[in-house]
Scaffold this motif. Structure first.
Motif, PDB file in Angstrom:
ATOM      1  N   LEU A 144      40.078  43.950  48.522  1.00  0.00           N
ATOM      2  CA  LEU A 144      40.896  43.077  48.401  1.00  0.00           C
ATOM      3  C   LEU A 144      42.122  43.561  47.256  1.00  0.00           C
ATOM      4  O   LEU A 144      43.374  42.735  47.679  1.00  0.00           O
ATOM      5  CB  LEU A 144      40.255  41.711  48.259  1.00  0.00           C
ATOM      6  CG  LEU A 144      40.758  40.557  47.988  1.00  0.00           C
ATOM      7  CD1 LEU A 144      41.137  39.926  49.775  1.00  0.00           C
ATOM      8  CD2 LEU A 144      39.741  39.230  47.922  1.00  0.00           C
ATOM      9  N   PHE A 145      41.617  43.085  46.005  1.00  0.00           N
ATOM     10  CA  PHE A 145      42.791  44.429  44.777  1.00  0.00           C
ATOM     11  C   PHE A 145      44.076  44.629  45.518  1.00  0.00           C
ATOM     12  O   PHE A 145      44.651  44.289  45.108  1.00  0.00           O
ATOM     13  CB  PHE A 145      41.378  44.445  44.106  1.00  0.00           C
ATOM     14  CG  PHE A 145      42.180  45.611  42.901  1.00  0.00           C
ATOM     15  CD1 PHE A 145      43.425  44.718  42.148  1.00  0.00           C
ATOM     16  CD2 PHE A 145      41.917  46.589  42.407  1.00  0.00           C
ATOM     17  CE1 PHE A 145      43.951  45.745  41.077  1.00  0.00           C
ATOM     18  CE2 PHE A 145      42.083  47.583  41.392  1.00  0.00           C
ATOM     19  CZ  PHE A 145      43.680  46.891  41.087  1.00  0.00           C
ATOM     20  N   THR A 191      52.272  42.381  47.633  1.00  0.00           N
ATOM     21  CA  THR A 191      53.299  41.871  46.174  1.00  0.00           C
ATOM     22  C   THR A 191      54.447  43.158  46.858  1.00  0.00           C
ATOM     23  O   THR A 191      55.424  42.381  46.639  1.00  0.00           O
ATOM     24  CB  THR A 191      52.219  41.932  45.209  1.00  0.00           C
ATOM     25  OG1 THR A 191      51.275  41.311  45.055  1.00  0.00           O
ATOM     26  CG2 THR A 191      53.625  41.668  44.409  1.00  0.00           C
ATOM     27  N   ILE A 192      54.011  44.303  46.818  1.00  0.00           N
ATOM     28  CA  ILE A 192      55.467  45.243  47.068  1.00  0.00           C
ATOM     29  C   ILE A 192      55.896  44.744  48.817  1.00  0.00           C
ATOM     30  O   ILE A 192      56.981  45.177  48.174  1.00  0.00           O
ATOM     31  CB  ILE A 192      54.257  46.838  46.859  1.00  0.00           C
ATOM     32  CG1 ILE A 192      53.283  47.147  45.676  1.00  0.00           C
ATOM     33  CG2 ILE A 192      55.365  47.448  47.214  1.00  0.00           C
ATOM     34  CD1 ILE A 192      53.481  48.284  45.884  1.00  0.00           C
ATOM     35  N   SER A 219      58.153  42.032  48.138  1.00  0.00           N
ATOM     36  CA  SER A 219      59.430  42.074  46.537  1.00  0.00           C
ATOM     37  C   SER A 219      60.431  42.383  47.372  1.00  0.00           C
ATOM     38  O   SER A 219      61.425  42.561  47.352  1.00  0.00           O
ATOM     39  CB  SER A 219      58.992  43.213  45.750  1.00  0.00           C
ATOM     40  OG  SER A 219      59.075  44.271  46.530  1.00  0.00           O
ATOM     41  N   LEU A 272      47.346  46.297  30.853  1.00  0.00           N
ATOM     42  CA  LEU A 272      46.396  47.351  31.817  1.00  0.00           C
ATOM     43  C   LEU A 272      45.013  47.973  31.436  1.00  0.00           C
ATOM     44  O   LEU A 272      44.117  47.969  32.156  1.00  0.00           O
ATOM     45  CB  LEU A 272      46.654  48.147  33.115  1.00  0.00           C
ATOM     46  CG  LEU A 272      48.138  47.014  33.721  1.00  0.00           C
ATOM     47  CD1 LEU A 272      48.652  48.225  34.526  1.00  0.00           C
ATOM     48  CD2 LEU A 272      46.912  46.110  34.765  1.00  0.00           C
ATOM     49  N   ILE A 298      46.618  42.864  47.899  1.00  0.00           N
ATOM     50  CA  ILE A 298      46.751  41.890  47.563  1.00  0.00           C
ATOM     51  C   ILE A 298      48.545  42.748  46.214  1.00  0.00           C
ATOM     52  O   ILE A 298      49.355  42.067  46.317  1.00  0.00           O
ATOM     53  CB  ILE A 298      46.229  40.589  45.643  1.00  0.00           C
ATOM     54  CG1 ILE A 298      44.955  40.626  46.115  1.00  0.00           C
ATOM     55  CG2 ILE A 298      47.137  40.772  44.702  1.00  0.00           C
ATOM     56  CD1 ILE A 298      44.018  39.380  45.439  1.00  0.00           C
ATOM     57  N   VAL A 299      48.128  43.413  45.681  1.00  0.00           N
ATOM     58  CA  VAL A 299      49.399  44.529  45.723  1.00  0.00           C
ATOM     59  C   VAL A 299      49.977  44.547  46.070  1.00  0.00           C
ATOM     60  O   VAL A 299      51.177  44.719  46.581  1.00  0.00           O
ATOM     61  CB  VAL A 299      48.395  46.052  44.406  1.00  0.00           C
ATOM     62  CG1 VAL A 299      49.892  46.863  43.902  1.00  0.00           C
ATOM     63  CG2 VAL A 299      47.607  45.500  43.545  1.00  0.00           C
ATOM     64  N   GLY A 359      35.760  43.914  46.307  1.00  0.00           N
ATOM     65  CA  GLY A 359      36.707  43.400  46.062  1.00  0.00           C
ATOM     66  C   GLY A 359      38.035  44.164  45.482  1.00  0.00           C
ATOM     67  O   GLY A 359      38.554  43.730  45.227  1.00  0.00           O
ATOM     68  N   VAL A 360      37.549  45.555  45.452  1.00  0.00           N
ATOM     69  CA  VAL A 360      38.541  46.932  44.809  1.00  0.00           C
ATOM     70  C   VAL A 360      39.316  46.207  45.825  1.00  0.00           C
ATOM     71  O   VAL A 360      40.833  46.920  45.977  1.00  0.00           O
ATOM     72  CB  VAL A 360      37.856  48.062  44.380  1.00  0.00           C
ATOM     73  CG1 VAL A 360      38.937  48.903  44.629  1.00  0.00           C
ATOM     74  CG2 VAL A 360      36.530  48.395  43.619  1.00  0.00           C
TER      75      VAL A 360
END
Lengths: 180, 100
Positions: free
Chosen positions: A102-103, A110-111, A114, A16, A106-107, A99-100
């Motif tokens: 949207l990003f 994902t969490i 999970s 990262l 996504i995170v 963009g930020v």
């Protein structure tokens, strides 16, 4: 904390960090070098995931060939006037905020994902961790040269077409190797 | 032992970095590098799924993605060099003014 966790967090932090440096450093040469380091740490993560062949290809093709291509091309340019490396303005600002966010989505997705069991097909077996038999490079080769043989050959054709196309682009009028 | 969600979150973060790079940077070469970053993030999630499902097909897919990415970088850089030779310009803002 066990060894593999420590290794994972080290590699993830390095990936990262270098990825962040890739997009924030103003000089494109340093961007390219940071991208190469990102590729190398990602190859380490592929090793951790028992994908030895993919890790080797990552090092040879990405950290080797593609990065050399980038650095060679950068040497052809005059980059002394790179004072304003980032775009500005209203539209660009909206795009950046979008963009930020949207990003972030996504995170967060994902969490959230999970916690459900959709990520692995047989969660009972996967919970046992190493109980699954990991595919080896031999298995990869068998699948690649039997079931995906046509796709593999088409990839070769694609590379041939690209090689011819790149030569054609450099030979057109005004190209780097124009005939006139 | 890191689980699949760790790898997927790392992949999402890396993809986000690449996406921000494409939108924020002005140099065409750096934009191409950010695209490579996004492709690598997708590869990471493919390999993670392949590992945690013990299925080799994910790695085959990564192999294909890598080849197509190399081809894409080759064509993109050739076009960038051609444009630079003609206009002495690498700024992405300049490309919107191209007419024919």
């Amino acid at each position: 904390m066990e060894m593999s966790s420590i290794l994972f967090y080290l590699l993830a932090a390095a990936t990262l960090f270098f990825g962040f440096r890739t997009i924030t450093v103003a000089n494109p040469i340093f961007s390219a070098l940071n991208l190469a380091l990102t590729m190398i740490t990602l190859a380490g993560i592929f090793f951790m995931l028992d994908a030895y062949f993919i890790a080797g290809v990552q090092l040879a093709v990405y950290a080797g060939a593609v990065m050399v291509l980038f650095v060679m091309v950068l040497m052809l340019f005059d980059l002394s006037g790179e004072a304003r490396a980032f775009s500005r303005g209203m539209m660009s600002g909206i795009l950046k905020v979008g963009g930020v966010s949207l990003f972030g989505i996504i995170v967060i997705a994902t969490i959230m994902g999970s916690f459900s069991n959709i990520l692995v097909i047989d969660s009972g077996e996967a919970a046992a961790g190493q109980a699954l038999v990991q595919p080896t490079t031999r298995d990869l080769a068998v699948v690649l040269f039997s079931r995906y043989l046509l796709a593999f050959e088409l990839l070769g054709l694609l590379l041939l077409v690209v090689a011819v196309g790149v030569v054609a682009v450099s030979r057109i009028k005004g190209g780097t190797h124009a005939r006139d | 032992m890191p689980g699949i969600e760790h790898y997927l979150i790392l992949s999402a973060l890396l993809f986000g970095l690449g996406m921000v790079g494409v939108m924020v940077r002005k140099n065409v070469i750096v934009i191409l590098m950010s695209i490579e970053l996004m492709l690598n993030a997708v590869n990471l999630s493919f390999v993670a799924f392949s590992h945690f499902n013990a299925d080799v097909k994910g790695q085959v897919m990564v192999f294909f993605v890598m080849t197509v990415a190399a081809a894409e970088a080759g064509v993109g850089l050739a076009l960038a060099v051609a444009v630079y030779k003609k206009f002495k310009e690498l700024n992405i803002r300049f490309f919107e003014q191209l007419r024919g």
